[in-house]
Design an enzyme around this catalytic site. Structure first.
Site, PDB file in Angstrom:
ATOM      1  N   LYS A 183       0.847  -1.198   0.000  1.00 34.78           N
ATOM      2  CA  LYS A 183       0.000   0.000   0.000  1.00 34.78           C
ATOM      3  C   LYS A 183       0.876   1.238   0.000  1.00 34.78           C
ATOM      4  CE  LYS A 183      -1.777   2.499   3.170  1.00 34.78           C
ATOM      5  NZ  LYS A 183      -1.590   3.837   2.573  1.00 34.78           N
ATOM      6  N   GLU A 257      10.772   0.669   9.913  1.00 34.68           N
ATOM      7  CA  GLU A 257      11.746   1.740   9.670  1.00 34.68           C
ATOM      8  C   GLU A 257      11.017   3.035   9.991  1.00 34.68           C
ATOM      9  OE1 GLU A 257      13.285   4.674   8.485  1.00 34.68           O
ATOM     10  OE2 GLU A 257      13.203   4.077   6.371  1.00 34.68           O
ATOM     11  N   CYS A 291      13.444  10.642   6.724  1.00 34.97           N
ATOM     12  CA  CYS A 291      13.494  10.038   8.065  1.00 34.97           C
ATOM     13  C   CYS A 291      14.878  10.207   8.694  1.00 34.97           C
ATOM     14  CB  CYS A 291      13.085   8.576   8.010  1.00 34.97           C
ATOM     15  SG  CYS A 291      13.948   7.658   6.745  1.00 34.97           S
ATOM     16  N   GLU A 388      10.379  14.913  15.821  1.00 32.61           N
ATOM     17  CA  GLU A 388      10.688  14.875  14.384  1.00 32.61           C
ATOM     18  C   GLU A 388       9.764  15.877  13.673  1.00 32.61           C
ATOM     19  OE1 GLU A 388       9.518  11.317  12.134  1.00 32.61           O
ATOM     20  OE2 GLU A 388      11.442  11.441  11.116  1.00 32.61           O
TER      21      GLU A 388
HETATM   22  P1  NAI Z   1       2.177   7.736   8.823  1.00 40.37           P
HETATM   23  O1  NAI Z   1       3.096   6.911   9.610  1.00 40.37           O
HETATM   24  O2  NAI Z   1       0.795   7.916   9.313  1.00 40.37           O
HETATM   25  O3  NAI Z   1       2.053   7.146   7.335  1.00 40.37           O
HETATM   26  C1  NAI Z   1       2.922   6.226   6.755  1.00 40.37           C
HETATM   27  C2  NAI Z   1       2.090   5.093   6.134  1.00 40.37           C
HETATM   28  O4  NAI Z   1       1.371   4.414   7.153  1.00 40.37           O
HETATM   29  C3  NAI Z   1       1.043   5.531   5.125  1.00 40.37           C
HETATM   30  O5  NAI Z   1       1.001   4.598   4.072  1.00 40.37           O
HETATM   31  C4  NAI Z   1      -0.237   5.475   5.928  1.00 40.37           C
HETATM   32  O6  NAI Z   1      -1.390   5.248   5.132  1.00 40.37           O
HETATM   33  C5  NAI Z   1      -0.006   4.289   6.824  1.00 40.37           C
HETATM   34  N1  NAI Z   1      -0.806   4.268   8.052  1.00 40.37           N
HETATM   35  C6  NAI Z   1      -1.410   5.295   8.694  1.00 40.37           C
HETATM   36  N2  NAI Z   1      -2.072   4.845   9.788  1.00 40.37           N
HETATM   37  C7  NAI Z   1      -1.842   3.510   9.849  1.00 40.37           C
HETATM   38  C8  NAI Z   1      -2.243   2.479  10.754  1.00 40.37           C
HETATM   39  N3  NAI Z   1      -2.992   2.728  11.814  1.00 40.37           N
HETATM   40  N4  NAI Z   1      -1.816   1.228  10.518  1.00 40.37           N
HETATM   41  C9  NAI Z   1      -1.045   0.943   9.462  1.00 40.37           C
HETATM   42  N5  NAI Z   1      -0.644   1.874   8.576  1.00 40.37           N
HETATM   43  C10 NAI Z   1      -1.043   3.141   8.756  1.00 40.37           C
HETATM   44  O7  NAI Z   1       2.828   9.134   8.590  1.00 40.37           O
HETATM   45  P2  NAI Z   1       2.084  10.495   8.169  1.00 40.37           P
HETATM   46  O8  NAI Z   1       0.835  10.706   8.934  1.00 40.37           O
HETATM   47  O9  NAI Z   1       1.952  10.481   6.722  1.00 40.37           O
HETATM   48  O10 NAI Z   1       3.130  11.578   8.641  1.00 40.37           O
HETATM   49  C11 NAI Z   1       3.155  12.002  10.006  1.00 40.37           C
HETATM   50  C12 NAI Z   1       4.552  12.127  10.523  1.00 40.37           C
HETATM   51  O11 NAI Z   1       5.170  10.832  10.490  1.00 40.37           O
HETATM   52  C13 NAI Z   1       5.491  12.995   9.698  1.00 40.37           C
HETATM   53  O12 NAI Z   1       5.395  14.330  10.028  1.00 40.37           O
HETATM   54  C14 NAI Z   1       6.816  12.416  10.068  1.00 40.37           C
HETATM   55  O13 NAI Z   1       7.240  12.974  11.279  1.00 40.37           O
HETATM   56  C15 NAI Z   1       6.539  10.948  10.233  1.00 40.37           C
HETATM   57  N6  NAI Z   1       6.878  10.170   9.032  1.00 40.37           N
HETATM   58  C16 NAI Z   1       8.064   9.524   9.005  1.00 40.37           C
HETATM   59  C17 NAI Z   1       8.423   8.823   7.881  1.00 40.37           C
HETATM   60  C18 NAI Z   1       9.706   8.111   7.822  1.00 40.37           C
HETATM   61  O14 NAI Z   1      10.148   7.745   6.745  1.00 40.37           O
HETATM   62  N7  NAI Z   1      10.338   7.831   8.934  1.00 40.37           N
HETATM   63  C19 NAI Z   1       7.612   8.801   6.684  1.00 40.37           C
HETATM   64  C20 NAI Z   1       6.348   9.477   6.820  1.00 40.37           C
HETATM   65  C21 NAI Z   1       6.045  10.156   7.951  1.00 40.37           C
END
Ligand code: NAI
Length: 790
Positions: A183, A257, A291, A388
């Site tokens: 996804k 990750e 990240c 972050e």
């Molecule tokens: P997120 O962690 O919510 O999204 C990443 C993925 O997880 C997306 O595909 C999303 O649809 C999915 N997701 C969301 N809720 C989920 C759940 N309950 N169970 C399984 N999958 C789920 O990140 P978001 O909301 O896009 O960004 C928020 C913050 O997260 C950012 O400001 C940043 O600080 C951090 N982030 C860190 C990343 C990294 O590479 N370490 C990447 C994206 C966000």
């Protein structure tokens, strides 16, 4: 001279989008599948907020269909030869290269990242990843002997590197022989769907890769699906925790990750101009939505002012604007919600009293843009230094000595990456192992390659992507499949110890012995003030021993924490001590086997074999101690990339009831051999083997605090270990119920757990209870990138 715009043509990408006028459909079983009652959401262009495409919010029907397709495709995909799978991966790499500009333009339209980055970094790395893993597909059988694919892998990726994260997940999974349901993030699904078209072109067998679109709810359906055997996730630490809890006890393999707050450390002898360019790459690459972004700039006091001055000058010359303009440095923030998050955190930082500096120029009027931002006067404990931000916001702090720089760098719950800038290579190589981070770049930053593992320490997650470590995340040892489950009648699952006094009488009046706990090299009474009765196999009273409690575990963790020098000492010394331990155990072999026989009721011969095997295992891990080396990776830069196995630190070990000496040695020896310090809960049924064993430790020069024993209730004590923030990893062998509970409890600090899910290993079988899988689990890999050349 004024800059003029240098726009990249987007025509072909726009035509591709127009070809899907109504909606883009999920890719299931080799087709873009349509279902009744679809609901849609929009993907927008962050450059101006205009709609790009409509996508299906996949629900249960779509996810079930995708998982079913992946499940059906698995047996025949796994049965292909390595070479056959390699041909498909190679074809994917070639196709990516042939259509690289289309992918790059579409990525920049959808995500807002500068075309320079998608064109020169993201897409070439995607192709590189598939090439590299075409190689692993080919070599799997001879390289990963005794391992097999897992089955259906659920993969959930973020929006910051949409196609690259897809490649990091899909390539190793299918190279190893698994099938996939992936996804993409809801903001950035377009390149994943273009990738699906490419899979059709190369005739990848239907069902091997399935792509479902949607938000977190769609992802949750994948995470919970009973036919998914592995979850690989990249995203926020918060969601990583939810997934850890959700998958607890399911037996699903998990790699996470997660986020970071990575330090970028500049020492006074660094090339400051080089370091300034490094900072630009560290925090303004991809608008800081990275990240491993170097978001905390740690400056040695003597050069802080000068460096900040240079940085301001450089920031004044950065250009923010249309992502498709080839001359811009910083593009658009992915979505309004992310922009608001950045704005809010910056406001909170200002309110906390930090000084904010931004360049004098104005941002584009339309779209979601944020200027490069520099905070000075930041307290190490403030929000800006701890949270972050995931945007183009840099915070600076200062230090005086190298020691202080390490303390400041590690003052975060994360541990993804770090950059070290100094012209003194001795200093850099001294600092790198001290940093709690999965990747350390010396005089460089944000370098990635498929041959080198990437992943975090601490709350930045566990597991690695890339290299051989990444391949292991998509395989399991073949012997695991054949393990039986503990029977409910097994000794392991009978009632646990309580603190009530014994009501069975002693066989004969003995001198009362009081085995104690063993903490920090000392025999200590349990803090609980209770004891529990140890009986032999037919229920006769043997002894009483201390009923350890929460406080005892805390004390043992503290003692293990203090024994930190064990992790730094030479492998030669650790090997010697393990050999010596074996020697001293062999001196008392008959005493130990008599004890095992009388306690367990096992035949004398079996008891003797148990002791001999324990001695053999000590020899075995002593042998590995100075041979379990890292690698020097062949990454395509002028540098050496050192993949170093590092101990976790303090590891909790909960032993099963049976084979009280052999199981204990099988679990503790690999950990200690590779530099960990352990807090062990020995067999609750026959704890006296551990209390006898500490006498052998005492005579074998094992430093205080390296091996600690807390006897008592394995579930209660295991839970305390799982919840303890200073325990970095936990190994457990026991019931399925407790395996689940410990995985759930471990979500607090996202410690790595290795549990048996109620399966009973045969402690006499070397395949199952000794070897590579144990060594692998005893360390985490740190990759240190060291450039060379003037
Ligand atoms: P997120 O962690 O919510 O999204 C990443 C993925 O997880 C997306 O595909 C999303 O649809 C999915 N997701 C969301 N809720 C989920 C759940 N309950 N169970 C399984 N999958 C789920 O990140 P978001 O909301 O896009 O960004 C928020 C913050 O997260 C950012 O400001 C940043 O600080 C951090 N982030 C860190 C990343 C990294 O590479 N370490 C990447 C994206 C966000």
């Amino acid at each position: 001279m004024e800059y003029g715009p240098a726009p990249e043509q987007a025509d072909i990408a726009l035509i591709w989008l127009e070809d899907h006028p109504r909606a883009m459909h999920p890719f299931i079983n080799g087709e873009f599948a349509r279902f009744m009652d679809e609901t849609y959401f929009e993907s927008i262009n962050p450059r101006d907020g205009s709609p790009l495409a409509r996508l299906v919010q996949c629900g249960e029907t779509e996810v079930n269909a995708a998982v079913a397709a992946a499940k059906a495709a698995f047996p025949s995909w796994a049965a292909l030869t390595g070479h056959e799978r390699a041909r498909y991966l190679y074809a994917i790499a070639r196709q990516i290269q042939k259509h690289s500009r289309l992918f790059a333009v579409l990525e920049s339209l959808d995500n807002g990242k500068p075309i320079r980055e998608s064109r020169d970094i993201d897409i070439p790395l995607v192709a590189r990843h598939f090439y590299h893993h075409a190689g692993w597909a080919q070599l799997r059988n001879e390289t990963f002997i005794g391992y097999e694919p897992i089955g259906v892998c659920g993969q959930i990726i973020p929006w910051n590197f949409p196609l690259l994260m897809l490649a990091w997940k899909v390539a190793p999974a299918i190279a190893a022989g698994n099938t996939v349901v992936l996804k993409p993030a809801e903001f950035t699904s377009l390149t994943a769907l273009l990738f699906a078209e490419l899979l059709q072109q190369i005739s990848l067998p239907p069902g091997v890769v399935n792509i479902v679109t949607g938000d977190g709810q769609t992802a949750e359906l994948i995470v919970r699906h009973k036919d998914v055997q592995k979850i690989a996730f990249t995203g926020s630490t918060e969601v990583g925790r939810i997934i850890r809890r959700e998958t607890a006890g399911s037996g699903k393999k998990l790699s996470l990750e997660l986020g970071g707050k990575s330090p970028f450390i500049v020492y006074e002898d660094a090339d400051l101009d080089g370091a300034v360019e490094g900072v630009v790459d560290a925090i303004w690459f991809n608008q800081g939505q990275v990240c491993c972004a170097g978001s905390r700039l740690l400056l040695q006091e003597s050069i802080a002012e000068k460096m900040i001055e240079k940085l301001r000058h450089r920031m004044e010359n950065l250009r923010v604007g249309d992502p498709l303009d080839k001359g811009i440095d910083i593009g658009a923030i992915v979505a309004p919600v992310q922009l608001q998050r950045i704005q809010q955190l910056v406001e909170q930082g200002r309110a906390e009293g930090a000084t904010c500096w931004q360049p004098s120029w104005a941002l584009p009027k339309e779209g979601f843009f944020y200027p490069p931002t520099l905070f000075t006067g930041v307290e190490p404990s403030s929000i800006l230094a701890q949270v972050e931000i995931f945007g183009p916001v840099l915070v600076t702090m200062t230090f005086r000595t190298p020691g202080e720089s390490v303390e400041l760098a590690n003052n975060t719950t994360y541990g993804l990456a770090a950059s070290v800038w100094t012209e003194n290579l001795n200093l850099a190589l001294d600092i790198a192992p001290k940093l709690k981070a999965g990747v350390v770049w010396i005089n460089s930053t944000n370098l990635f390659d498929a041959a080198s593992g990437f992943g975090g320490y601490r709350e930045s997650g566990f597991g690695r992507e890339g290299g051989s470590e990444g391949m292991y995340e998509y395989m399991v040892p073949s012997w695991e499949r054949f393990l039986p489950f503990y029977e409910t009648s097994d000794v392991a699952l009978r009632s646990y110890p309580s603190g009530t006094p014994a009501n069975n009488t002693r066989l004969e009046p003995l001198i009362d012995r009081s085995p104690k706990l063993y903490i920090g090299g000392k025999q200590t009474r349990s803090d609980s003030g209770y004891s529990f009765t140890v009986e032999d196999s037919v229920g006769r009273y043997i002894s009483e021993t201390g009923l350890g409690n929460r406080k005892d575990i805390r004390n043992a963790v503290e003692a293990a924490g203090k024994a930190e020098s064990w992790s730094r000492t030479t492998a030669h010394l650790r090997a010697q001590i393990l050999y010596y331990l074996a020697e001293n155990l062999s001196v008392r072999a008959s005493e130990f086997s008599d004890r095992i026989a009388s306690l367990t009721g096992n035949a004398k011969e079996e008891a003797r074999r148990e002791v001999q095997r324990a001695i053999e295992r000590l020899f075995y891990y002593a042998a590995w101690t100075d041979k379990y080396d890292g690698h020097v990776h062949q990454t395509p830069f002028r540098n050496v990339t050192l993949a170093m196995p590092e101990p976790w630190g303090v590891v909790g070990v909960v032993c099963p009831a049976e084979q009280p000496l052999l199981a204990l040695v099988s679990l503790v020896a690999p950990l200690v051999a590779l530099g960990n310090r352990v807090v062990t809960v020995p067999s609750w049924r026959f704890p006296l083997l551990a209390t006898d064993f500490y006498q052998v430790l005492d005579t074998s020069d094992v430093p205080a605090g390296v091996i600690n024993f807390v006897t008592g209730h394995p579930d209660e004590l295991g839970k305390v270990l799982a919840q303890h923030d200073d325990v970095a990893a936990l190994w457990y062998v026991g019931s399925a119920k407790m395996s689940a509970s410990l995985e759930r409890e471990s979500a607090g600090n996202l410690k790595s757990t290795w549990v048996n899910h109620g399966k009973r290993p045969n402690w006499f079988d070397d395949h199952q209870t000794q070897g590579w899988e144990y060594l692998r689990h005893a360390v985490q890999i740190k990759n240190i990138w060291v450039p060379y050349g003037e």
